[in-house]
Design an enzyme around this catalytic site. Structure first.
Site, PDB file in Angstrom:
ATOM      1  N   LYS A  65       0.844  -1.213   0.000  1.00  0.00           N
ATOM      2  CA  LYS A  65       0.000   0.000   0.000  1.00  0.00           C
ATOM      3  C   LYS A  65       0.875   1.257   0.000  1.00  0.00           C
ATOM      4  O   LYS A  65       2.074   1.190   0.290  1.00  0.00           O
ATOM      5  CB  LYS A  65      -0.881  -0.010   1.247  1.00  0.00           C
ATOM      6  CG  LYS A  65      -0.096   0.047   2.562  1.00  0.00           C
ATOM      7  CD  LYS A  65      -0.966  -0.245   3.765  1.00  0.00           C
ATOM      8  CE  LYS A  65      -0.142  -0.168   5.051  1.00  0.00           C
ATOM      9  NZ  LYS A  65      -0.907  -0.651   6.220  1.00  0.00           N
TER      10      LYS A  65
ATOM     11  N   ARG B 291     -10.163   0.123  15.378  1.00  0.00           N
ATOM     12  CA  ARG B 291     -10.063   0.874  14.120  1.00  0.00           C
ATOM     13  C   ARG B 291     -11.113   0.231  13.221  1.00  0.00           C
ATOM     14  O   ARG B 291     -12.277   0.208  13.599  1.00  0.00           O
ATOM     15  CB  ARG B 291      -8.617   0.795  13.600  1.00  0.00           C
ATOM     16  CG  ARG B 291      -8.261   1.887  12.635  1.00  0.00           C
ATOM     17  CD  ARG B 291      -6.785   1.877  12.265  1.00  0.00           C
ATOM     18  NE  ARG B 291      -6.384   0.701  11.504  1.00  0.00           N
ATOM     19  CZ  ARG B 291      -5.157   0.473  11.036  1.00  0.00           C
ATOM     20  NH1 ARG B 291      -4.189   1.350  11.248  1.00  0.00           N
ATOM     21  NH2 ARG B 291      -4.874  -0.616  10.346  1.00  0.00           N
TER      22      ARG B 291
ATOM     23  N   TYR C 120      14.644  30.595   7.433  1.00  0.00           N
ATOM     24  CA  TYR C 120      13.461  31.336   7.894  1.00  0.00           C
ATOM     25  C   TYR C 120      13.376  31.400   9.415  1.00  0.00           C
ATOM     26  O   TYR C 120      13.604  30.398  10.105  1.00  0.00           O
ATOM     27  CB  TYR C 120      12.195  30.653   7.393  1.00  0.00           C
ATOM     28  CG  TYR C 120      11.952  30.798   5.906  1.00  0.00           C
ATOM     29  CD1 TYR C 120      11.999  32.046   5.285  1.00  0.00           C
ATOM     30  CD2 TYR C 120      11.657  29.685   5.141  1.00  0.00           C
ATOM     31  CE1 TYR C 120      11.756  32.163   3.928  1.00  0.00           C
ATOM     32  CE2 TYR C 120      11.403  29.792   3.780  1.00  0.00           C
ATOM     33  CZ  TYR C 120      11.459  31.043   3.183  1.00  0.00           C
ATOM     34  OH  TYR C 120      11.216  31.156   1.838  1.00  0.00           O
TER      35      TYR C 120
ATOM     36  N   MET D   9      10.625  24.667   1.731  1.00  0.00           N
ATOM     37  CA  MET D   9       9.859  23.838   0.801  1.00  0.00           C
ATOM     38  C   MET D   9      10.762  23.097  -0.191  1.00  0.00           C
ATOM     39  O   MET D   9      10.498  21.945  -0.534  1.00  0.00           O
ATOM     40  CB  MET D   9       8.846  24.709   0.045  1.00  0.00           C
ATOM     41  CG  MET D   9       7.837  23.887  -0.744  1.00  0.00           C
ATOM     42  SD  MET D   9       6.655  24.891  -1.645  1.00  0.00           S
ATOM     43  CE  MET D   9       5.691  25.626  -0.336  1.00  0.00           C
TER      44      MET D   9
HETATM   45  C1  LIG Z   1      -0.128  -1.662   6.809  1.00  0.00           C
HETATM   46  C2  LIG Z   1      -0.709  -2.928   7.283  1.00  0.00           C
HETATM   47  C3  LIG Z   1       0.102  -4.053   7.528  1.00  0.00           C
HETATM   48  C4  LIG Z   1       1.597  -4.016   7.488  1.00  0.00           C
HETATM   49  O1  LIG Z   1       2.100  -3.550   8.723  1.00  0.00           O
HETATM   50  P1  LIG Z   1       3.675  -3.467   8.988  1.00  0.00           P
HETATM   51  O2  LIG Z   1       3.785  -3.040  10.392  1.00  0.00           O
HETATM   52  O3  LIG Z   1       4.199  -2.459   8.026  1.00  0.00           O
HETATM   53  O4  LIG Z   1       4.213  -4.818   8.732  1.00  0.00           O
HETATM   54  C5  LIG Z   1      -0.513  -5.242   7.833  1.00  0.00           C
HETATM   55  N1  LIG Z   1      -1.864  -5.326   7.924  1.00  0.00           N
HETATM   56  C6  LIG Z   1      -2.665  -4.259   7.739  1.00  0.00           C
HETATM   57  C7  LIG Z   1      -4.115  -4.405   7.870  1.00  0.00           C
HETATM   58  C8  LIG Z   1      -2.114  -3.020   7.427  1.00  0.00           C
HETATM   59  O5  LIG Z   1      -2.920  -1.970   7.243  1.00  0.00           O
END
Ligand SMILES: *Cc1c(COP(=O)(O)O)cnc(C)c1O
Length: 393
Positions: free
Chosen positions: A36, A134, A268, A321
């Site tokens: 992802k 969650r 800055y 930036m």
């Molecule tokens: C992102 C994610 C993972 C991977 O987690 P890591 O700590 O990066 O190994 C596994 N399962 C779900 C549902 C996630 O959202």
């Protein structure tokens, strides 16, 4: 000196080796590599190809579009997605033979509608919330979600392929939430199986649990961060302690080198004032490229470290930036001799003594995950590795 302004170098051999290592540690559980967020900033498709070669029988993506992009790139293996939004049309996901996830009775209905539209059953996994609070079905709703999925399966609109959950504190092995969540998961498995569900994969472990918590591995582990070669948390050990090699290097070149006198202030807000005559280097990357502004120098005067000509030197003043300033120091007084065009490494695997993404995370007050994932901007991504042509074709 290269003409590239700045680049993110991704070592696909490191990803392949990390995935192989994780698979050997977590086996006989099957391996899912989580790709992802554009492969945690490493580039989703090349990472996916390297991971497949290393034995990832599953890929994981949060959003449907991510998984569809993997299919478009030619991936034909199993892919799980898990974050549907209300009203989203899941039909392309069914057509693409993805494994979809439902958290609720409503989402099971959404998947059924997609299966009817596609004219074929959907592969479906159910997520139970075992304590992360969650996504996923609450314990109270779990029996109804299972019943809805079984009904959909009886109607030949879904094939129930898995059930899963996610840990809140896997990076803290002694946290009591781990055992508590495992217990709830085992209960949820029992409830579903007693209702008649038969799952190909039941899964709970992320990278941290895959590495250090055998009781969480079940049939499949979902590894993201460790596949990219970062330790999920320094408390578990360094990447090297865990047998991992960081895959990402962020590098550029000094755009300018110039002396400043004691008393001159930098960037800055003038938050850093040179306490001595010194030499500054200008680095042509900034928060527009994902460099965290929180890596600016703090009250102690030192920001994140970068590597120049064999030495680590600190960010001084605020990250802007497009650019930031580092203190090279006066070479006549122990500073680093450097010229415009010399290489600057923000972080990498550490072979040459350069900082790690974890070093940046420590300065910024975040996690290595965020440092690598946010590296998107004007850097060019370049892949290296023995099979790079195959992985990037
Ligand atoms: C992102 C994610 C993972 C991977 O987690 P890591 O700590 O990066 O190994 C596994 N399962 C779900 C549902 C996630 O959202």
């Amino acid at each position: 000196m290269s003409a590239v302004r700045a680049e993110i170098v991704v070592d696909l051999d490191a990803i392949e080796a990390n995935v192989r290592h994780l698979a050997s540690v977590a086996g006989p559980a099957a391996m899912m590599t989580v790709v992802k967020a554009d492969g945690y900033g490493h580039g989703m498709v090349p990472v996916a190809r390297a991971a497949r070669r290393a034995g990832a029988t599953w890929l994981g993506a949060a959003a449907l579009e991510e998984a569809l992009a993997l299919r478009e790139a030619g991936d034909t293996g199993r892919i799980l997605t898990w974050l549907t939004v209300p009203g989203e049309d899941l039909t392309p996901g069914v057509r693409a033979d993805l494994d979809l996830t439902a958290y609720s009775v409503e989402e099971v209905a959404q998947v059924r509608a997609a299966a009817r539209a596609a004219g074929r059953p959907a592969r479906l996994q159910l997520k139970v919330d075992t304590g992360l609070s969650r996504g996923g079905a609450s314990r109270a709703d779990w029996p109804q979600v299972v019943a809805a999925a079984l009904e959909a399966q009886a109607a030949d609109e879904v094939r129930l392929t898995g059930m899963w959950s996610h840990l809140a504190c896997a990076d803290d092995p002694d946290h009591p939430a781990n055992a508590a969540q495992e217990e709830v998961f085992a209960w949820a498995v029992r409830v579903a199986e007693e209702a008649g569900a038969r799952f190909e994969v039941r899964h709970l472990a992320n990278s941290a649990a895959a590495l250090v918590r055998p009781s969480a591995r079940w049939d499949l582990v979902r590894c993201g961060i460790a596949a990219y070669g970062l330790s999920p948390d320094p408390a578990l050990g360094t990447a090297a302690d865990l047998g991992l090699r960081p895959a990402m290097t962020v590098r550029t070149h000094l755009a300018m080198v110039k002396p400043v006198a004691a008393g001159e202030s930098v960037s800055y807000g003038h938050t850093w004032t040179a306490p001595r005559d010194t030499v500054l280097g200008l680095v042509p990357l900034g928060y527009g490229d994902g460099i965290p502004r929180h890596a600016s120098s703090g009250p102690d005067g030192a920001g994140a470290p970068v590597w120049v000509n064999g030495h680590r030197v600190p960010v001084r003043g605020r990250i802007c930036m497009d650019q930031f300033v580092v203190e090279l120091g006066d070479p006549a007084h122990g500073g680093v001799a450097a010229r415009p065009g010399d290489e600057v490494v923000l972080f990498g695997p550490g072979d040459r003594g350069e900082p790690s993404a974890q070093d940046w995370a420590d300065v910024v007050g975040t996690i290595g995950y965020e440092i690598v994932t946010r590296m998107r901007g004007r850097q060019q991504r370049r892949y290296v590795g023995a099979r790079v042509e195959e992985d990037t074709r």
